[in-house]
Design an enzyme around this catalytic site. Structure first.
Site, short mmCIF file in Angstrom:
data_model
loop_
_atom_site.label_atom_id
_atom_site.label_comp_id
_atom_site.label_asym_id
_atom_site.label_seq_id
_atom_site.Cartn_x
_atom_site.Cartn_y
_atom_site.Cartn_z
N SER A 149 12.47 -3.69 -9.03
CA SER A 149 11.28 -4.06 -9.80
C SER A 149 11.28 -3.21 -11.06
O SER A 149 11.90 -2.13 -11.09
CB SER A 149 10.03 -3.72 -8.98
OG SER A 149 8.87 -3.72 -9.80
N TYR A 162 5.53 2.54 -3.88
CA TYR A 162 6.25 1.34 -4.37
C TYR A 162 7.26 1.75 -5.44
O TYR A 162 8.41 1.35 -5.41
CB TYR A 162 5.23 0.33 -4.91
CG TYR A 162 5.85 -1.01 -5.25
CD1 TYR A 162 6.14 -1.95 -4.26
CD2 TYR A 162 6.16 -1.35 -6.57
CE1 TYR A 162 6.71 -3.18 -4.58
CE2 TYR A 162 6.72 -2.58 -6.90
CZ TYR A 162 7.00 -3.50 -5.89
OH TYR A 162 7.57 -4.71 -6.21
P1 NAD Z 1 6.31 -12.60 -1.51
O1 NAD Z 1 5.25 -11.89 -0.76
O2 NAD Z 1 6.01 -13.95 -2.03
O3 NAD Z 1 7.66 -12.69 -0.62
C1 NAD Z 1 8.13 -11.58 0.12
C2 NAD Z 1 8.77 -12.08 1.41
O4 NAD Z 1 9.29 -10.94 2.10
C3 NAD Z 1 7.75 -12.76 2.34
O5 NAD Z 1 8.27 -13.99 2.81
C4 NAD Z 1 7.59 -11.75 3.48
O6 NAD Z 1 7.31 -12.35 4.76
C5 NAD Z 1 8.97 -11.08 3.48
N1 NAD Z 1 8.93 -9.77 4.15
C6 NAD Z 1 7.98 -8.82 4.06
N2 NAD Z 1 8.27 -7.80 4.88
C7 NAD Z 1 9.45 -8.12 5.49
C8 NAD Z 1 10.28 -7.46 6.42
N3 NAD Z 1 9.94 -6.26 6.95
N4 NAD Z 1 11.43 -8.06 6.81
C9 NAD Z 1 11.77 -9.28 6.32
N5 NAD Z 1 11.02 -9.96 5.46
C10 NAD Z 1 9.87 -9.38 5.02
O7 NAD Z 1 6.71 -11.61 -2.68
P2 NAD Z 1 7.85 -11.68 -3.82
O8 NAD Z 1 7.17 -11.34 -5.08
O9 NAD Z 1 8.64 -12.92 -3.72
O10 NAD Z 1 8.72 -10.42 -3.38
C11 NAD Z 1 10.13 -10.45 -3.30
C12 NAD Z 1 10.67 -9.16 -3.87
O11 NAD Z 1 10.40 -9.13 -5.27
C13 NAD Z 1 10.06 -7.89 -3.29
O12 NAD Z 1 11.08 -6.96 -3.03
C14 NAD Z 1 9.15 -7.40 -4.39
O13 NAD Z 1 8.93 -6.01 -4.33
C15 NAD Z 1 9.92 -7.83 -5.61
N6 NAD Z 1 9.15 -7.92 -6.84
C16 NAD Z 1 8.12 -8.80 -6.98
C17 NAD Z 1 7.40 -8.85 -8.16
C18 NAD Z 1 6.25 -9.78 -8.37
O14 NAD Z 1 5.50 -9.62 -9.37
N7 NAD Z 1 6.04 -10.77 -7.51
C19 NAD Z 1 7.76 -8.00 -9.22
C20 NAD Z 1 8.82 -7.12 -9.05
C21 NAD Z 1 9.52 -7.10 -7.87
#
Ligand code: NAD
Length: 283
Positions: A149, A162
């Site tokens: 991120s 985080y």
């Molecule tokens: P999201 O919540 O839509 O998807 C995350 C997925 O991870 C969900 O399906 C959840 O069930 C799964 N998950 C959570 N804990 C888990 C575990 N212990 N084992 C297996 N699966 C698990 O969120 P997203 O935004 O798609 O997140 C994906 C990645 O992107 C994350 O690593 C997040 O930190 C990163 N990210 C997101 C953003 C944003 O703004 N959305 C920005 C930077 C980074």
């Protein structure tokens, strides 16, 4: 660039963690559009099944795997299921599963919240790399994409666990870039700012910041589909870092050129941020 040009994301044999929603789902579907076969891994089985359905609708094939990435044994079982289905090492491992966490300053955020955040966001990626890389190196080909991120370098306030988890994922990926040189396996680390996903509804993001963050993502966030396309294209070009949005690129540059000023300006902006006051009491 780290010296690769051969596209890996066409007809990939891929494992995607956190495939049940958001960026993971978009990556799985984009891989399907490129003729891929995807193991959709998540703790949310319903979400993973829906992604598998979307993968097949987009022209790929898919299986699902229940996997809590914070548990080493679960990731071993995931690897074995993938080896069994592909009959060889995956050509692409995407360590994407993660949770959001924030709302309290250091000293007020509970140690349980620290442990849970690092357990999923950092240990989840460590488990993936540790358990999959030997077979991929042995095969002498393939790629790893780790979702970090912009928080990994922006270090904004009230989200230390985080930030630390994502800085760890960046450092792990940078280390791998040196260790994997010459093995035929490449690595990419994804560092976005806001993406329109479900991440802001997680129980470790306190309501004092979750609402504002979700509104910013809705207003200015990139779609997960666009992030997925950019990430896979950059991985094919052999890029180590994917910093998709303009604001992420600006922060990335400022942090590297003027790290102390970056921290001072960050502190000033944080005091103007549209967050509710930090909550008191146990967490
Ligand atoms: P999201 O919540 O839509 O998807 C995350 C997925 O991870 C969900 O399906 C959840 O069930 C799964 N998950 C959570 N804990 C888990 C575990 N212990 N084992 C297996 N699966 C698990 O969120 P997203 O935004 O798609 O997140 C994906 C990645 O992107 C994350 O690593 C997040 O930190 C990163 N990210 C997101 C953003 C944003 O703004 N959305 C920005 C930077 C980074």
């Amino acid at each position: 660039m780290i010296g690769f040009t051969k596209p890996l994301t066409k007809r990939a044999k891929a494992v995607v963690t956190g495939a049940g929603s958001g960026i993971g789902r978009a990556l799985a579907v984009e891989l399907a559009a490129r003729g891929g076969h995807v193991v959709c891994a998540d703790i949310d089985e319903t979400g993973a099944k829906e992604t598998a359905r979307l993968v097949e609708r987009a022209g790929g094939t898919a299986i699902t795997a229940h996997c809590d990435v914070s548990r080493s044994d679960d990731v071993v079982a995931l690897r074995d299921r993938a080896l069994d289905w592909f009959n060889e090492a995956p050509t692409l491992l995407i360590n994407n599963a993660g949770i959001g966490a924030g709302g309290r300053t250091v000293g007020k955020a509970s140690l349980d919240d620290w442990a849970r955040t690092l357990g999923i966001n950092l240990w989840g990626v460590i488990h993936g790399c540790h358990h999959f890389l030997p077979a991929m190196k042995e095969a002498g080909r393939g790629g790893v994409i780790n979702t970090a991120s912009a928080a990994g370098f922006a270090a904004g306030p009230r989200m230390a666990a985080y930030n630390v988890s994502k800085a760890g994922v960046m450092s792990l990926s940078e280390t791998l870039a040196t260790e994997l040189a010459g093995t035929g396996v490449r690595v990419t680390v994804l560092c976005p700012t806001f993406v329109k996903t479900n991440i802001f509804s997680g129980d470790l993001i306190e309501s004092s910041v979750a609402g504002a963050a979700a509104r910013i993502a809705d207003f200015a966030g990139m779609s997960p589909e666009k992030v997925a396309r950019m990430t896979l294209d950059d991985h094919d070009k052999g890029r180590l870092y994917v910093v998709p949005q303009l604001d992420a690129k600006a922060i990335w540059l400022a942090k590297r050129l003027t790290p102390t000023t970056h921290a001072r300006v960050g502190g000033m902006l944080a005091r103007l941020a549209p967050f509710a006051p930090e909550e008191e009491g146990p967490r």
